[in-house]
Design a protein around this motif. Structure first.
Motif, PDB file in Angstrom:
ATOM      1  N   LEU A 144     -25.033  13.729   9.581  1.00  0.00           N
ATOM      2  CA  LEU A 144     -25.707  12.757  10.081  1.00  0.00           C
ATOM      3  C   LEU A 144     -26.523  13.898  10.347  1.00  0.00           C
ATOM      4  CD1 LEU A 144     -25.681  13.328  14.026  1.00  0.00           C
ATOM      5  CD2 LEU A 144     -23.712  14.045  13.004  1.00  0.00           C
ATOM      6  N   LYS A 145     -28.408  13.450  10.669  1.00  0.00           N
ATOM      7  CA  LYS A 145     -29.246  14.435  10.670  1.00  0.00           C
ATOM      8  C   LYS A 145     -29.667  14.957  11.025  1.00  0.00           C
ATOM      9  CE  LYS A 145     -32.332  10.064   8.359  1.00  0.00           C
ATOM     10  NZ  LYS A 145     -32.815   9.752   9.193  1.00  0.00           N
ATOM     11  N   THR A 146     -29.784  16.048  11.097  1.00  0.00           N
ATOM     12  CA  THR A 146     -29.392  17.692  12.408  1.00  0.00           C
ATOM     13  C   THR A 146     -30.774  16.875  13.420  1.00  0.00           C
ATOM     14  OG1 THR A 146     -31.842  18.487  11.158  1.00  0.00           O
ATOM     15  CG2 THR A 146     -29.221  19.129  11.335  1.00  0.00           C
ATOM     16  N   ALA A 147     -30.831  17.275  14.546  1.00  0.00           N
ATOM     17  CA  ALA A 147     -31.368  17.385  15.869  1.00  0.00           C
ATOM     18  C   ALA A 147     -33.068  17.376  15.403  1.00  0.00           C
ATOM     19  CB  ALA A 147     -31.324  18.217  16.808  1.00  0.00           C
ATOM     20  N   GLN A 148     -33.104  18.414  14.876  1.00  0.00           N
ATOM     21  CA  GLN A 148     -34.547  19.140  14.567  1.00  0.00           C
ATOM     22  C   GLN A 148     -34.895  17.927  13.445  1.00  0.00           C
ATOM     23  OE1 GLN A 148     -34.981  21.829  11.179  1.00  0.00           O
ATOM     24  NE2 GLN A 148     -36.784  23.540  12.185  1.00  0.00           N
ATOM     25  N   THR A 149     -34.315  17.753  12.406  1.00  0.00           N
ATOM     26  CA  THR A 149     -34.906  16.987  11.664  1.00  0.00           C
ATOM     27  C   THR A 149     -35.316  15.330  12.425  1.00  0.00           C
ATOM     28  OG1 THR A 149     -33.933  17.136   9.424  1.00  0.00           O
ATOM     29  CG2 THR A 149     -33.710  15.140   9.291  1.00  0.00           C
ATOM     30  N   VAL A 150     -34.815  15.009  13.494  1.00  0.00           N
ATOM     31  CA  VAL A 150     -34.955  13.881  14.336  1.00  0.00           C
ATOM     32  C   VAL A 150     -36.536  13.754  14.480  1.00  0.00           C
ATOM     33  CG1 VAL A 150     -33.986  12.038  15.655  1.00  0.00           C
ATOM     34  CG2 VAL A 150     -33.228  13.242  14.097  1.00  0.00           C
ATOM     35  N   CYS A 151     -36.386  15.017  15.270  1.00  0.00           N
ATOM     36  CA  CYS A 151     -37.711  15.466  16.148  1.00  0.00           C
ATOM     37  C   CYS A 151     -39.308  15.305  14.582  1.00  0.00           C
ATOM     38  CB  CYS A 151     -37.371  17.015  16.435  1.00  0.00           C
ATOM     39  SG  CYS A 151     -36.659  17.565  17.773  1.00  0.00           S
ATOM     40  N   TYR A 152     -38.590  15.631  13.165  1.00  0.00           N
ATOM     41  CA  TYR A 152     -39.710  15.904  12.907  1.00  0.00           C
ATOM     42  C   TYR A 152     -40.030  13.821  12.170  1.00  0.00           C
ATOM     43  CZ  TYR A 152     -39.194  20.673  11.777  1.00  0.00           C
ATOM     44  OH  TYR A 152     -39.436  21.708  12.288  1.00  0.00           O
ATOM     45  N   GLU A 153     -39.077  13.628  12.206  1.00  0.00           N
ATOM     46  CA  GLU A 153     -39.296  11.618  12.535  1.00  0.00           C
ATOM     47  C   GLU A 153     -40.086  11.432  13.623  1.00  0.00           C
ATOM     48  OE1 GLU A 153     -35.872   9.494  11.453  1.00  0.00           O
ATOM     49  OE2 GLU A 153     -35.738  10.754   9.754  1.00  0.00           O
ATOM     50  N   VAL A 154     -39.822  11.439  14.736  1.00  0.00           N
ATOM     51  CA  VAL A 154     -40.544  11.589  16.247  1.00  0.00           C
ATOM     52  C   VAL A 154     -42.339  12.013  15.884  1.00  0.00           C
ATOM     53  CG1 VAL A 154     -40.883  11.800  18.248  1.00  0.00           C
ATOM     54  CG2 VAL A 154     -38.158  11.782  17.544  1.00  0.00           C
ATOM     55  N   PHE A 155     -42.226  13.232  15.486  1.00  0.00           N
ATOM     56  CA  PHE A 155     -43.374  13.484  15.213  1.00  0.00           C
ATOM     57  C   PHE A 155     -44.107  12.437  14.646  1.00  0.00           C
ATOM     58  CE2 PHE A 155     -42.083  17.644  16.313  1.00  0.00           C
ATOM     59  CZ  PHE A 155     -42.106  17.336  17.431  1.00  0.00           C
ATOM     60  N   ARG A 156     -43.627  12.146  13.142  1.00  0.00           N
ATOM     61  CA  ARG A 156     -44.045  11.222  11.984  1.00  0.00           C
ATOM     62  C   ARG A 156     -44.687  10.327  12.707  1.00  0.00           C
ATOM     63  NH1 ARG A 156     -41.094  14.536   8.344  1.00  0.00           N
ATOM     64  NH2 ARG A 156     -39.239  13.433   8.296  1.00  0.00           N
ATOM     65  N   GLU A 157     -43.287   9.676  12.925  1.00  0.00           N
ATOM     66  CA  GLU A 157     -43.708   8.042  13.826  1.00  0.00           C
ATOM     67  C   GLU A 157     -45.180   7.970  15.280  1.00  0.00           C
ATOM     68  OE1 GLU A 157     -43.724   3.902  14.427  1.00  0.00           O
ATOM     69  OE2 GLU A 157     -42.053   5.464  12.897  1.00  0.00           O
ATOM     70  N   ILE A 158     -44.942   9.070  16.108  1.00  0.00           N
ATOM     71  CA  ILE A 158     -46.639   9.117  17.011  1.00  0.00           C
ATOM     72  C   ILE A 158     -47.638   9.422  15.585  1.00  0.00           C
ATOM     73  CG2 ILE A 158     -47.860  10.747  18.615  1.00  0.00           C
ATOM     74  CD1 ILE A 158     -44.583  10.881  18.964  1.00  0.00           C
ATOM     75  N   LEU A 159     -47.923   9.969  14.591  1.00  0.00           N
ATOM     76  CA  LEU A 159     -48.548   9.597  13.708  1.00  0.00           C
ATOM     77  C   LEU A 159     -49.051   8.963  13.334  1.00  0.00           C
ATOM     78  CD1 LEU A 159     -49.048  13.468  12.605  1.00  0.00           C
ATOM     79  CD2 LEU A 159     -50.212  13.082  13.773  1.00  0.00           C
ATOM     80  N   ARG A 160     -48.366   7.648  12.958  1.00  0.00           N
ATOM     81  CA  ARG A 160     -48.302   6.634  12.276  1.00  0.00           C
ATOM     82  C   ARG A 160     -48.565   5.234  13.133  1.00  0.00           C
ATOM     83  NH1 ARG A 160     -43.275   6.339  10.193  1.00  0.00           N
ATOM     84  NH2 ARG A 160     -43.936   6.911   8.003  1.00  0.00           N
ATOM     85  N   GLU A 161     -48.100   5.946  14.638  1.00  0.00           N
ATOM     86  CA  GLU A 161     -48.759   4.828  15.401  1.00  0.00           C
ATOM     87  C   GLU A 161     -50.023   5.263  16.661  1.00  0.00           C
ATOM     88  OE1 GLU A 161     -47.149   2.407  17.038  1.00  0.00           O
ATOM     89  OE2 GLU A 161     -44.748   3.298  16.154  1.00  0.00           O
ATOM     90  N   GLU A 162     -50.242   6.122  16.143  1.00  0.00           N
ATOM     91  CA  GLU A 162     -51.770   6.680  16.842  1.00  0.00           C
ATOM     92  C   GLU A 162     -52.689   6.168  16.311  1.00  0.00           C
ATOM     93  OE1 GLU A 162     -52.506   7.908  18.931  1.00  0.00           O
ATOM     94  OE2 GLU A 162     -54.811   8.772  18.972  1.00  0.00           O
ATOM     95  N   ARG A 163     -52.585   5.773  14.159  1.00  0.00           N
ATOM     96  CA  ARG A 163     -53.996   5.211  13.131  1.00  0.00           C
ATOM     97  C   ARG A 163     -52.671   4.201  13.789  1.00  0.00           C
ATOM     98  NH1 ARG A 163     -50.645   8.691   9.646  1.00  0.00           N
ATOM     99  NH2 ARG A 163     -51.773  10.930   9.036  1.00  0.00           N
TER     100      ARG A 163
END
Length: 486
Positions: free
Chosen positions: A411-430
């Protein structure tokens, strides 16, 4: 064949995608906390000599001791000569300057050599050799002879008496000025490294290879690369400065990507990363591949699935195997699979069909930057091959063993999921206008966000100028999360 390279940069990681004819072929990921070590030079200290294995463990300042074989120390022997016993080459406590040729993988430490080499745009300098070598990818014998003579004359003119060179693929067609510039750069660089070798204490680094985004500028600009797009203005400036200094002739290839749409959404790179972590690869015909990675080897199984040929079963099998070859060659590069690989094609009775499948496989592997060796198709439809492995596969970089299923899956590491969260926030922000964000995720991911990644969270809040709140969802698995606009 037209190629494009996409470079996605965040403070936590750099991701690079090589796209050929609209399809992602290769992915490189470098995280700031865990950069690859291949090419790094260290002043090490021999901590244990193992006569039975003809090898030694060397402390180079990492968590695990690195490993060196006698054949990587005894470099002056010919191929026919046996190497000297390890106990005559090194002793415990001895300082030894070494270079990493394989990253640490799993439980294994880094693999080392004493044959040092330092790359530039067109050349690789080898201080302990007088050899002039040329990349095997330069086919023309006439061009090989021209380059060999050019390096020999520039070497003499620059009075470089000690050391050899390998001409890289990028050197094809270049003139004396470029070779001379590279040689002078390498000569200056190695003088600095020699000083560090004398002054540095054991278990310290002497030379570190360039960051991934600069290696792109140095190593990946080929004639068929039309554009290299970088989505960070700061990184683009650094690359532009590097290119202006060392490779001004390729300056026009690089461009800053300011688009609102995330750069990895172009060519569906994020989707391809997700697919590359799965076992099953669908073929257009209805057939499919099953890819299983173990520590010892990787197996790739070809299946016809729903595909039925128009004429007969043999034709169906042959067509599926040919289609599978194209997909396999791409998956090897995309997932960066290395070591021993067993390809289990569907059994073919026709010998000519076997030859054609084998020929097609070899043709596709020619485009691969990693060296490989392939056996012919056996009676059982198996092909054994090896592909040179110098860094971790995509699966090992992005995932970890799953405790829930006792290591049978990943399964994806917690760190990998954190970075996905960051990218999703940036996507929503745009895309949307909101006052703040709420992240719902598993306990493990929320803990990581509030602990190891807290400084990155703070940077992100400052960048978007909005607060981000976190809430644990006990029923969520480690890979699940939601970003809610509030």
């Amino acid at each position: 064949m037209s190629s494009e390279i996409l470079v996605n940069v965040t403070p936590m990681e750099t991701r690079v995608a090589l796209v050929e004819n609209g399809a992602v072929q290769e992915l490189y990921i470098e995280r700031s906390q865990t950069r690859g070590l291949v090419g790094n030079i260290y002043k090490g200290k021999v901590v244990r000599v193992l006569p039975g294995m003809q090898a030694a463990f060397v402390d180079i300042g990492l968590e695990r001791a690195a490993f060196i074989h006698a054949s990587d120390i005894d470099l002056n022997r010919t191929d026919n000569e046996p190497h000297k016993p390890i106990q005559t080459l090194v002793r415990e406590g001895q300082a030894l300057v070494v270079q990493v040729i394989k990253d640490p993988m799993g439980t294994k430490g880094a693999r080392l050599t004493t044959a040092l080499s330092v790359p530039s745009r067109y050349l690789v300098f080898m201080p302990d050799s007088d050899h002039i070598g040329i990349s095997q990818r330069i086919d023309s014998e006439e061009e090989r002879e021209r380059l060999r003579a050019l390096v020999a004359s520039v070497k003499e003119a620059e009075e470089i008496k000690k050391g050899g060179f390998i001409l890289r693929t990028a050197a094809e067609g270049v003139g004396e000025a470029e070779i001379q510039s590279d040689m002078n750069y390498l000569k200056r660089l190695f003088r600095v490294l020699e000083q560090r070798m004398k002054e540095n204490k054991p278990a310290t680094i002497i030379y570190e290879d360039l960051a991934l985004y600069l290696r792109v500028a140095r190593d990946m600009v080929k004639t068929d690369v039309e554009k290299i797009r970088i989505d960070s203005k700061e990184t683009f400036s650094k690359v532009h400065e590097f290119v202006t200094k060392y490779t001004p002739e390729v300056e026009s290839v690089f461009e800053y990507y300011p688009g609102e749409r995330p750069i990895f959404d172009l060519f569906s790179v994020e989707d391809e990363i997700s697919k590359a972590l799965g076992r099953k690869v669908e073929l257009k015909s209805g057939g499919y591949l099953i890819i299983d990675q173990t520590e010892a080897m990787t197996t790739i199984d070809v299946n016809t699935g729903a595909f039925v040929g128009h004429r007969n079963l043999e034709e169906t099998i042959y067509k599926t195997n040919l289609e599978a070859v194209t997909a396999i060659a791409r998956q090897l590069r995309l997932r960066n699979l290395g070591g021993i690989i067993i390809l289990d094609f569907i059994d073919m009775d026709d010998e000519e069909h076997k030859r054609q499948v084998h020929r097609m496989l070899e043709k596709h592997l020619e485009k691969d930057h990693a060296k490989s060796k392939v056996t012919s198709v056996s009676e059982l439809g198996l092909v054994e091959m090896t592909r040179k492995r110098t860094r971790e596969s995509l699966e090992h970089v992005l995932t970890e063993h799953c405790n829930v299923c006792a290591g049978r899956g990943r399964l994806k590491t917690a760190q990998t999921v954190c970075y996905e969260v960051f990218r999703e926030i940036l996507r929503e922000e745009r895309a949307y206008n909101t006052a703040q964000y709420l992240v719902l995720a598993s306990q493990q991911v929320i803990d990581t966000l509030l602990d190891e990644e807290s400084s990155n969270v703070a940077d992100l809040e400052e960048f978007i100028n909005k607060p981000i709140r976190f809430q644990v969802e006990p029923m969520y698995s480690q890979e699940q999360f939601d970003v809610i606009l509030q």
